[in-house]
Design an enzyme around this catalytic site. Structure first.
Site, PDB file in Angstrom:
ATOM      1  N   GLY B  47      59.998 -53.589  76.901  1.00 49.72           N
ATOM      2  CA  GLY B  47      59.203 -54.712  77.379  1.00 49.72           C
ATOM      3  C   GLY B  47      60.130 -55.897  77.449  1.00 49.72           C
ATOM      4  N   GLU B  48      59.595 -57.090  77.413  1.00 54.69           N
ATOM      5  CA  GLU B  48      60.452 -58.273  77.402  1.00 54.69           C
ATOM      6  C   GLU B  48      60.659 -58.738  75.970  1.00 54.69           C
ATOM      7  OE1 GLU B  48      62.538 -59.839  79.330  1.00 54.69           O
ATOM      8  OE2 GLU B  48      62.139 -58.130  80.610  1.00 54.69           O
ATOM      9  N   CYS B  79      64.825 -49.588  73.972  1.00 58.27           N
ATOM     10  CA  CYS B  79      65.201 -50.733  74.803  1.00 58.27           C
ATOM     11  C   CYS B  79      64.911 -52.071  74.117  1.00 58.27           C
ATOM     12  CB  CYS B  79      64.537 -50.625  76.172  1.00 58.27           C
ATOM     13  SG  CYS B  79      65.388 -51.594  77.440  1.00 58.27           S
ATOM     14  N   ARG B 131      72.089 -58.133  75.503  1.00 59.36           N
ATOM     15  CA  ARG B 131      70.887 -57.954  76.318  1.00 59.36           C
ATOM     16  C   ARG B 131      71.238 -57.849  77.800  1.00 59.36           C
ATOM     17  NH1 ARG B 131      66.882 -62.512  75.504  1.00 59.36           N
ATOM     18  NH2 ARG B 131      65.537 -61.006  76.533  1.00 59.36           N
ATOM     19  N   ARG B 161      67.334 -52.417  82.951  1.00 60.37           N
ATOM     20  CA  ARG B 161      67.795 -53.695  82.396  1.00 60.37           C
ATOM     21  C   ARG B 161      68.136 -53.535  80.917  1.00 60.37           C
ATOM     22  NH1 ARG B 161      66.378 -58.648  84.410  1.00 60.37           N
ATOM     23  NH2 ARG B 161      65.463 -59.172  82.403  1.00 60.37           N
ATOM     24  N   HIS B 196      64.829 -45.054  78.071  1.00 62.03           N
ATOM     25  CA  HIS B 196      63.367 -44.917  78.003  1.00 62.03           C
ATOM     26  C   HIS B 196      62.901 -43.468  78.058  1.00 62.03           C
ATOM     27  CE1 HIS B 196      62.490 -49.191  78.336  1.00 62.03           C
ATOM     28  NE2 HIS B 196      63.473 -49.266  79.214  1.00 62.03           N
ATOM     29  N   GLU B 198      60.210 -42.383  77.071  1.00 64.79           N
ATOM     30  CA  GLU B 198      58.761 -42.371  77.330  1.00 64.79           C
ATOM     31  C   GLU B 198      58.449 -42.395  78.834  1.00 64.79           C
ATOM     32  OE1 GLU B 198      60.506 -44.952  76.513  1.00 64.79           O
ATOM     33  OE2 GLU B 198      59.716 -46.783  77.440  1.00 64.79           O
TER      34      GLU B 198
END
Lengths: 294, 220
Positions: B47-48, B79, B131, B161, B196, B198
């Protein structure tokens, strides 16, 4: 493993997956690098870089186009969260420019003046993902069939009035629930999409891409309402930077979106926010942006 | 086994889907401290990072999660989740990341406060991360990963990202690398991936975590 990471449109997970990362969040329209920083500090999951918020586009009239690359670059340099930018409906050259600028997401948006009366952009040709607006299921499916990785209900941008957003969400979910096996072919013809797509949506009971909500969200309560109606994130355009205290309102809408099912928290963050944007009645506006695109 | 997925923001739904399929039960969607009760494992989704950090603080979850981590709660972080657990977060180019203190006025943000704030986080795995180190979305990619270290010779890694692990301590076991950088790390009860799992239908890494990290702690 098979190509299990491809979605129903054969988009790779590295492309469609970004929308998953934006879920439960708020995407904020910003017109300067400073506003972008305020949005990020308030907890926005992404910013939409544009020259004028929809309320001003509406007020100023004239042709609304893609933003100046200089502005987009300044905003990209100012924040670490994803930066989205808008291209006109059908204007694939603007989209190519936005991809060359390495924005993280392209919004093929009815807020700008449409550039093509017949075709939307062929979004499968781009490496970066697209979000498109929809007012109903057929429109959503046509955009998905063209390669959109994310759908947002259109609402009526720049009004601060939530009523169209509500209508569009209820229409999309209602039309999904009403799909009947005996009528898949008929619906596919009506929607002008492959019957397989209609079948998949009927079986899953949902769109194959995330559904966010845009257009008219001005308060934490608006965000909570559309999330409870089934939206998975919200776009807030004019609602933040046309309000009295953008910093506080932005943070409040972020908190209300994450905690949409907790009225006590939404109440707390709604307290003492200052004036929201003024807003306009749906019938009083000259240009209905929701009618752009088809 | 009592599983939870941090559900403040991000790809929590996909982790929840994988776990529901593997275990036959829906995990707890964790948004408030009371949701942490009796958990044996917690998943921190992508997520962010800035958004999730703020919401962790606003929903008063940082201290309770830190306490549970010390008590041996098994955590699988992907992530953004990996960034939240890292001891150090680099990224001078993004000097407004504001990973920590909400009371700070945005105008007064400097890189120093970011570094300091980020170190006030959960610090559950001794790694430094950069990041968005691969660049913007157009640089997101997919690659086959060799995770033979845990019996998975090939795993489809989806990097969006993603962060890069630029340093790791002696207590950290690197389970997989991509182009020389660690992408899957373990430190005792914490498993952290920069990609990821998932987002694919391959649940072997989730299964590995449940079999080898969660159960270990239970019997310990």
């Amino acid at each position: 493993m098979p190509d299990s990471n491809l979605d129903s449109n054969n988009l790779p997970a590295s492309k469609w997956g970004l929308a998953e990362m934006l879920k439960g969040g708020v995407i904020m329209d910003v017109v300067t690098a400073d506003q972008a920083k305020i949005a990020q500090d308030a907890g926005a999951v992404a910013v939409m870089a544009l020259e004028r918020v929809p309320a001003d586009i509406r007020k100023d009239g004239g042709v609304a186009r893609m933003s100046d690359p200089k502005l987009i670059g300044e905003i990209q340099a100012a924040v670490s969260i994803p930066v989205m930018a808008k291209a006109r409906i059908g204007h694939f050259a603007e989209a190519q420019i936005l991809e060359a600028l390495e924005v993280d997401y392209i919004d093929e948006s009815e807020v700008l003046t449409p550039a093509d009366e017949k075709y939307h952009i062929d979004k499968t040709k781009f490496k970066i993902p697209f979000v498109c607006g929809a007012t109903n299921l057929g429109e959503a499916l046509r955009r998905i069939n063209e390669g959109a990785a994310l759908i947002r209900s259109k609402g009526e941008a720049g009004t601060g009035n939530i009523v169209q957003a509500t209508r569009h969400l209820r229409t999309i979910f209602g039309e999904i629930a009403d799909l009947k096996e005996s009528r898949y072919k008929e619906k596919a013809v009506e929607y002008r999409v492959p019957v397989e797509l209609v079948e998949k949506i009927a079986e899953d009971g949902r769109l194959p891409v995330p559904l966010f909500c845009a257009g008219g969200i001005a308060t934490p309560a608006d965000a909570s309402m559309v999330m409870q109606l089934g939206a998975e994130s919200v776009f807030v355009g004019s609602g933040i930077f046309k309000s009295e205290d953008p910093k506080q309102r932005a943070a409040a809408i972020v908190e209300a979106t994450a905690n949409y099912d907790r009225p006590d928290i939404v109440a707390k963050v709604s307290t003492g926010l200052g004036e929201p944007m003024v807003g306009e009645e749906a019938d009083d506006i000259d240009v209905q942006l929701e009618n752009r695109g088809w | 086994m009592h599983l939870g997925v941090l559900a403040l923001q991000g790809a929590f739904g996909k982790h929840s889907d994988v776990l529901s399929e593997l275990t036959g039960a829906s995990p707890v969607l964790v948004k408030h401290p009371s949701d942490l009760e009796n958990l044996t494992a917690l998943f921190l989704p992508g997520g962010e990072t800035t958004t999730i950090s703020k919401l962790l603080r606003k929903n008063s979850l940082i201290d309770p999660i830190a306490k549970k981590l010390k008590e041996g709660l098994a955590v699988f972080a992907t992530c953004a989740g990996m960034i939240l657990l890292a001891t150090d977060i680099e990224g001078a180019e993004y000097n407004n990341a504001n990973l920590g203190d909400d009371n700070k006025d945005s105008d007064s943000q400097t890189h120093d406060t970011v570094t300091k704030n980020s170190q006030a986080g959960l610090k559950a795995i001794d790694i430094s991360v950069q990041r968005n180190a691969y660049g913007p979305q157009i640089e997101s990619f997919e690659a086959e990963l060799d995770i033979s270290s845990v019996g998975i010779p090939s795993f489809h890694g989806v990097f969006i990202r993603s962060p890069i692990v630029s340093r790791y301590g002696k207590s950290v076991e690197v389970l997989a690398t991509y182009k020389g950088s660690p992408v899957l790390c373990r430190q005792e009860n914490v498993l952290a991936a920069s990609f990821h799992p998932e987002l694919t239908s391959d649940s072997r890494l989730h299964q590995y975590f449940l079999n080898n990290i969660v159960k270990n702690k239970k019997s310990a």
